[in-house]
Design an enzyme around this catalytic site. Structure first.
Site: not given
Ligand code: F6R
Length: 358
Positions: A237, A253, A347
């Site tokens: 990320e 293993h 998303k």
């Molecule tokens: C972004 C990140 C992502 C979010 C994930 C869930 O920095 O690390 O992995 O953590 O998309 O979103 P949240 O944390 O808002 O539930």
């Protein structure tokens, strides 16, 4: 980007990720204090199973917690990354902690709604969003924190709040001195790996330089396996870079048999072994033998050691060091460490298809 020209980092780092990384010790201290202020009704003192719901940067705190308290917590700690909790998640003995930085992650909300139907004891950990609203509507105890960042940069909260919560429900000891020690150890190491320290004296910059164009494969054992996972996700990320992680002794293993082919991958792979003198004695032997194996096979590998006395300090010092490495690799990769456009795209596409079933 030249790692020895830190005044130029802002040209790539649009949102101050380096400041967020620098604040990890303070986050941990603030989160511990915040968790100790949480008031919980009496049923929360009779927990038989802890289940953490979350995704990505909000789930890793649960996995770190699982590794840290495994030798101490008398009830199982399970992390659920998905829409549907397993069938054993039911009844008032099951503490279900829904963690979502934004409060809007559909998998976490869906899993929480399903768990609520099973009469569990819920807690919400978030900065706001639908999760905070649900908590207010349903009277769910809420650990609300204010910290403006990417979810993964709020790890000090997402991990330490869970640890503090487990202490509040009587499942683990008082970690105050360990949290303080971890913050101190991180701050001491930080002074040697911050942007103003030149590469010649800065181990995090030097390591990032060696990882350019390589495939990091991060190894950890026991309580450091989740730290290896964290390194992998920070390379993904922050650095926008392929990375993987493996766990010792399991990797002895299987993974070690597949080091040869494809040859191009072997040449590109760079193994990072996250070790601790607190590792199980046989695991320490296994680390030494692994290094021997890599030398024989011509696989490049480097060992990083956790610092401090407590397991928590070992975990957090390595996490903090890894966060800096991922940041410097982002600079070398000429990418902005903050945005995660692909996650935002996914998303958005999912939202266009329609809302998730609750
Ligand atoms: C972004 C990140 C992502 C979010 C994930 C869930 O920095 O690390 O992995 O953590 O998309 O979103 P949240 O944390 O808002 O539930």
């Amino acid at each position: 980007m030249d790692l020895d020209a830190p005044t130029r980092f802002g040209e790539l780092d649009s949102d101050g990720m380096i400041e967020r990384i620098g604040e990890l010790p303070q986050q941990c201290l603030a989160a511990w204090t915040l968790a100790q202020e949480l008031e919980l009704p009496p049923p929360y003192r009779a927990v038989q199973h802890v289940v953490v719901l979350g995704m990505g940067g909000s789930a890793i705190g649960g996995t770190l917690l699982q590794g840290l308290v495994a030798g101490e917590c008398a009830v199982p700690v399970t992390v659920v990354r998905g829409y549907v909790p397993p069938a054993f998640v039911h009844g008032p003995g099951c503490l279900v902690v829904a963690c979502s930085y934004s409060g809007n992650t559909e998998e976490t909300l869906s899993a929480l709604n399903a768990a609520l139907e099973q009469g569990v004891l819920p807690v919400a950990v978030t900065t706001g969003g639908a999760l905070a609203s649900l908590a207010q509507e349903r009277g769910i105890p809420l650990l609300h924190f204010d910290y403006s960042s990417q979810p993964r940069a709020a790890l000090g909260y997402s991990f330490t709040l869970l640890l503090g919560l487990l202490h509040r429900v009587g499942l683990v000891r008082d970690y105050s001195t360990h949290v303080e020690e971890a913050a101190r150890v991180m701050t001491q190491w930080q002074a040697r790996i911050e942007p103003q320290v030149p590469t010649a004296r800065n181990a995090a910059k030097a390591l990032a330089g060696r990882l350019v164009g390589r495939l990091p494969v991060v190894y950890g054992a026991g309580f450091l396996a989740a730290v290896a996972n964290r390194w992998k996700t920070q390379f993904n990320e922050n650095s926008k870079h392929w990375a993987f992680f493996e766990q010792l002794p399991e990797l002895h293993h299987n993974a070690v048999v597949g080091l040869g082919i494809p040859r191009s991958v072997r040449e590109q792979a760079f193994v990072l072994m996250l070790r601790s003198d607190l590792d199980h004695p046989r695991v320490q032997v296994r680390w030494d033998v692994t290094q021997e194996l890599f030398s024989r096979e011509g696989v490049e590998a480097e060992t990083l050691e956790g610092r401090g006395e407590s397991p928590l300090a070992h975990m957090l010092s390595l996490i903090h060091f890894g966060d800096y490495v991922s940041y410097y690799l982002a600079m070398r990769n000429s990418v902005d460490p903050t945005p995660v456009e692909t996650i935002a795209f996914l998303k958005k596409r999912l939202a266009e298809v329609g809302p998730a079933e609750a």
